[in-house]
Design a protein around this motif. Structure first.
Motif, PDB file in Angstrom:
ATOM      1  N   ALA A  94     134.110  41.209 -57.999  1.00 28.14           N
ATOM      2  CA  ALA A  94     133.083  41.722 -57.388  1.00 28.14           C
ATOM      3  C   ALA A  94     133.326  42.992 -56.556  1.00 28.14           C
ATOM      4  CB  ALA A  94     132.031  40.726 -56.909  1.00 28.14           C
ATOM      5  N   THR A  95     134.204  42.834 -55.477  1.00 29.39           N
ATOM      6  CA  THR A  95     134.530  43.930 -54.746  1.00 29.39           C
ATOM      7  C   THR A  95     135.241  45.020 -55.585  1.00 29.39           C
ATOM      8  OG1 THR A  95     134.941  42.114 -53.113  1.00 29.39           O
ATOM      9  CG2 THR A  95     136.082  44.140 -52.640  1.00 29.39           C
ATOM     10  N   ALA A  96     136.098  44.521 -56.540  1.00 26.55           N
ATOM     11  CA  ALA A  96     136.813  45.550 -57.146  1.00 26.55           C
ATOM     12  C   ALA A  96     135.968  46.408 -58.013  1.00 26.55           C
ATOM     13  CB  ALA A  96     137.704  44.868 -58.310  1.00 26.55           C
ATOM     14  N   GLN A  97     134.702  45.846 -58.330  1.00 20.76           N
ATOM     15  CA  GLN A  97     133.896  46.659 -59.026  1.00 20.76           C
ATOM     16  C   GLN A  97     133.068  47.779 -58.279  1.00 20.76           C
ATOM     17  OE1 GLN A  97     131.158  43.830 -61.120  1.00 20.76           O
ATOM     18  NE2 GLN A  97     132.833  43.010 -62.327  1.00 20.76           N
ATOM     19  N   GLU A  98     133.122  47.467 -56.953  1.00 25.71           N
ATOM     20  CA  GLU A  98     132.283  48.118 -55.945  1.00 25.71           C
ATOM     21  C   GLU A  98     133.344  49.237 -55.283  1.00 25.71           C
ATOM     22  OE1 GLU A  98     130.297  45.873 -53.386  1.00 25.71           O
ATOM     23  OE2 GLU A  98     129.420  44.793 -55.334  1.00 25.71           O
ATOM     24  N   ARG A  99     134.489  49.032 -55.367  1.00 27.49           N
ATOM     25  CA  ARG A  99     135.477  49.421 -54.372  1.00 27.49           C
ATOM     26  C   ARG A  99     136.519  50.303 -55.271  1.00 27.49           C
ATOM     27  NH1 ARG A  99     135.878  44.924 -49.814  1.00 27.49           N
ATOM     28  NH2 ARG A  99     134.290  46.032 -48.548  1.00 27.49           N
ATOM     29  N   HIS A 100     137.192  51.350 -54.666  1.00 31.67           N
ATOM     30  CA  HIS A 100     138.220  52.046 -55.237  1.00 31.67           C
ATOM     31  C   HIS A 100     139.455  51.331 -55.337  1.00 31.67           C
ATOM     32  CE1 HIS A 100     141.548  55.071 -55.465  1.00 31.67           C
ATOM     33  NE2 HIS A 100     140.604  55.937 -55.853  1.00 31.67           N
ATOM     34  N   PRO A 101     140.334  51.203 -56.508  1.00 35.35           N
ATOM     35  CA  PRO A 101     141.307  50.300 -56.542  1.00 35.35           C
ATOM     36  C   PRO A 101     142.344  50.367 -55.439  1.00 35.35           C
ATOM     37  CG  PRO A 101     140.999  51.637 -58.599  1.00 35.35           C
ATOM     38  CD  PRO A 101     140.187  52.131 -57.538  1.00 35.35           C
ATOM     39  N   LEU A 102     142.556  51.592 -54.659  1.00 38.36           N
ATOM     40  CA  LEU A 102     143.346  51.375 -53.435  1.00 38.36           C
ATOM     41  C   LEU A 102     142.721  50.673 -52.340  1.00 38.36           C
ATOM     42  CD1 LEU A 102     144.317  55.181 -53.116  1.00 38.36           C
ATOM     43  CD2 LEU A 102     146.001  53.603 -53.654  1.00 38.36           C
ATOM     44  N   LEU A 103     141.585  50.573 -52.152  1.00 38.96           N
ATOM     45  CA  LEU A 103     140.770  49.653 -51.186  1.00 38.96           C
ATOM     46  C   LEU A 103     141.068  48.154 -51.504  1.00 38.96           C
ATOM     47  CD1 LEU A 103     137.742  51.811 -50.606  1.00 38.96           C
ATOM     48  CD2 LEU A 103     139.903  51.629 -49.078  1.00 38.96           C
ATOM     49  N   VAL A 104     140.804  47.979 -52.859  1.00 35.66           N
ATOM     50  CA  VAL A 104     141.060  46.624 -53.461  1.00 35.66           C
ATOM     51  C   VAL A 104     142.774  46.157 -53.093  1.00 35.66           C
ATOM     52  CG1 VAL A 104     141.161  45.184 -55.320  1.00 35.66           C
ATOM     53  CG2 VAL A 104     139.260  46.689 -55.148  1.00 35.66           C
ATOM     54  N   LYS A 105     143.394  47.175 -53.286  1.00 31.94           N
ATOM     55  CA  LYS A 105     144.968  46.818 -52.996  1.00 31.94           C
ATOM     56  C   LYS A 105     145.183  46.678 -51.394  1.00 31.94           C
ATOM     57  CE  LYS A 105     147.387  46.352 -55.689  1.00 31.94           C
ATOM     58  NZ  LYS A 105     147.495  45.174 -56.354  1.00 31.94           N
ATOM     59  N   ALA A 106     144.358  47.326 -50.599  1.00 33.62           N
ATOM     60  CA  ALA A 106     144.727  47.167 -49.356  1.00 33.62           C
ATOM     61  C   ALA A 106     144.133  45.616 -48.872  1.00 33.62           C
ATOM     62  CB  ALA A 106     143.779  48.303 -48.445  1.00 33.62           C
ATOM     63  N   ILE A 107     142.753  45.286 -49.377  1.00 31.01           N
ATOM     64  CA  ILE A 107     142.567  43.883 -49.179  1.00 31.01           C
ATOM     65  C   ILE A 107     143.443  42.808 -49.719  1.00 31.01           C
ATOM     66  CG2 ILE A 107     140.634  42.446 -49.611  1.00 31.01           C
ATOM     67  CD1 ILE A 107     138.682  44.782 -49.978  1.00 31.01           C
ATOM     68  N   LYS A 151     153.368  36.626 -58.169  1.00 30.00           N
ATOM     69  CA  LYS A 151     152.888  37.826 -58.938  1.00 30.00           C
ATOM     70  C   LYS A 151     151.582  37.304 -59.611  1.00 30.00           C
ATOM     71  CE  LYS A 151     156.771  40.719 -59.568  1.00 30.00           C
ATOM     72  NZ  LYS A 151     157.527  41.571 -60.583  1.00 30.00           N
ATOM     73  N   ALA A 152     151.601  36.119 -60.108  1.00 26.96           N
ATOM     74  CA  ALA A 152     150.329  35.731 -60.736  1.00 26.96           C
ATOM     75  C   ALA A 152     149.128  35.149 -59.789  1.00 26.96           C
ATOM     76  CB  ALA A 152     150.601  34.324 -61.445  1.00 26.96           C
ATOM     77  N   ILE A 153     149.710  34.794 -58.578  1.00 25.28           N
ATOM     78  CA  ILE A 153     148.612  34.544 -57.481  1.00 25.28           C
ATOM     79  C   ILE A 153     147.987  35.825 -56.802  1.00 25.28           C
ATOM     80  CG2 ILE A 153     148.569  33.879 -54.919  1.00 25.28           C
ATOM     81  CD1 ILE A 153     150.885  31.836 -55.875  1.00 25.28           C
ATOM     82  N   LEU A 154     148.880  36.901 -56.900  1.00 23.35           N
ATOM     83  CA  LEU A 154     148.351  38.232 -56.468  1.00 23.35           C
ATOM     84  C   LEU A 154     147.327  38.696 -57.413  1.00 23.35           C
ATOM     85  CD1 LEU A 154     151.401  39.763 -54.879  1.00 23.35           C
ATOM     86  CD2 LEU A 154     149.690  38.983 -53.681  1.00 23.35           C
ATOM     87  N   VAL A 155     147.706  38.535 -58.722  1.00 26.97           N
ATOM     88  CA  VAL A 155     146.660  38.930 -59.803  1.00 26.97           C
ATOM     89  C   VAL A 155     145.440  38.091 -59.555  1.00 26.97           C
ATOM     90  CG1 VAL A 155     146.160  38.639 -62.230  1.00 26.97           C
ATOM     91  CG2 VAL A 155     148.488  39.785 -61.487  1.00 26.97           C
ATOM     92  N   MET A 156     145.642  36.718 -59.250  1.00 30.59           N
ATOM     93  CA  MET A 156     144.481  35.992 -59.047  1.00 30.59           C
ATOM     94  C   MET A 156     143.750  36.384 -57.918  1.00 30.59           C
ATOM     95  SD  MET A 156     145.976  32.148 -59.661  1.00 30.59           S
ATOM     96  CE  MET A 156     145.593  31.436 -61.378  1.00 30.59           C
ATOM     97  N   LEU A 157     144.412  36.971 -56.881  1.00 28.40           N
ATOM     98  CA  LEU A 157     143.678  37.604 -55.680  1.00 28.40           C
ATOM     99  C   LEU A 157     142.618  38.599 -56.265  1.00 28.40           C
ATOM    100  CD1 LEU A 157     146.086  37.637 -53.036  1.00 28.40           C
ATOM    101  CD2 LEU A 157     144.173  35.982 -52.869  1.00 28.40           C
ATOM    102  N   LEU A 158     143.423  39.500 -57.322  1.00 25.24           N
ATOM    103  CA  LEU A 158     142.344  40.510 -57.753  1.00 25.24           C
ATOM    104  C   LEU A 158     141.098  40.011 -58.354  1.00 25.24           C
ATOM    105  CD1 LEU A 158     141.914  43.701 -58.330  1.00 25.24           C
ATOM    106  CD2 LEU A 158     143.442  43.279 -60.348  1.00 25.24           C
ATOM    107  N   VAL A 159     141.196  39.002 -59.169  1.00 30.16           N
ATOM    108  CA  VAL A 159     140.309  38.170 -60.005  1.00 30.16           C
ATOM    109  C   VAL A 159     139.084  37.756 -59.068  1.00 30.16           C
ATOM    110  CG1 VAL A 159     139.561  36.375 -61.347  1.00 30.16           C
ATOM    111  CG2 VAL A 159     141.539  37.810 -61.927  1.00 30.16           C
ATOM    112  N   VAL A 160     139.807  37.152 -57.835  1.00 22.95           N
ATOM    113  CA  VAL A 160     138.857  36.579 -56.776  1.00 22.95           C
ATOM    114  C   VAL A 160     137.906  37.724 -56.233  1.00 22.95           C
ATOM    115  CG1 VAL A 160     138.807  35.508 -54.623  1.00 22.95           C
ATOM    116  CG2 VAL A 160     139.911  34.469 -56.378  1.00 22.95           C
ATOM    117  N   THR A 161     138.649  39.038 -56.087  1.00 21.76           N
ATOM    118  CA  THR A 161     137.785  39.764 -55.661  1.00 21.76           C
ATOM    119  C   THR A 161     137.352  40.916 -56.534  1.00 21.76           C
ATOM    120  OG1 THR A 161     139.974  41.331 -55.472  1.00 21.76           O
ATOM    121  CG2 THR A 161     139.298  40.113 -53.388  1.00 21.76           C
TER     122      THR A 161
END
Length: 127
Positions: free
Chosen positions: A20-33, A8-18
């Motif tokens: 810049a992407t997260a700021q530009e994209r809807h949360p559902l799209l970030v979750k898809a990535i 779960k921590a790794i998946l959260v880190m994936l969110l942190v890595v993305t």
């Protein structure tokens, strides 16, 4: 930290890595990535495990209902691959592979159809 908490921590880190992407994209799209990358990593590293198609289907339905299908189509395979490769090199050392795969096999998400039930994120693949 247990294996499941580590995943779960790794998946959260994936969110942190993305982020810049997260700021530009809807949360559902970030979750898809994130799920695409996580599914790729688990399929590569954990023989016989694959992302549960029910999870993917539910995410695609939510994306469609939110009117984000056109934006989903703009996500590139290279984006997902880069995120997966970064995750593998950073969080999947060979000595922890068995532990990580065991934790991934136990991960679940709430079932949006039946309250109080869960759905496994990863299932045994028939490949």
């Amino acid at each position: 930290m247990t294996g499941e908490r580590r995943i779960k921590a790794i998946l959260v880190m994936l969110l942190v890595v993305t982020s810049a992407t997260a700021q530009e994209r809807h949360p559902l799209l970030v979750k898809a990535i994130e799920l695409g990358a996580a599914g790729s990593v688990v399929a590569q590293k954990c023989q016989g495990l694959a992302l549960n198609p029910a999870v993917t289907g539910q995410l695609l339905i939510a994306i469609g209902l939110a009117g984000l299908t056109d934006q989903l189509e703009r996500i590139t395979e290279a984006e997902i691959t880069a995120l997966a490769e970064n995750s593998i090199s950073t969080h999947w050392p060979p000595e922890r592979l068995e532990e990580q795969c065991s934790a991934a096999a136990k991960m679940t998400m709430p079932n949006p159809v039946k309250s109080g039930e869960t759905i496994p994120l990863f299932i045994q693949s028939t490949k």
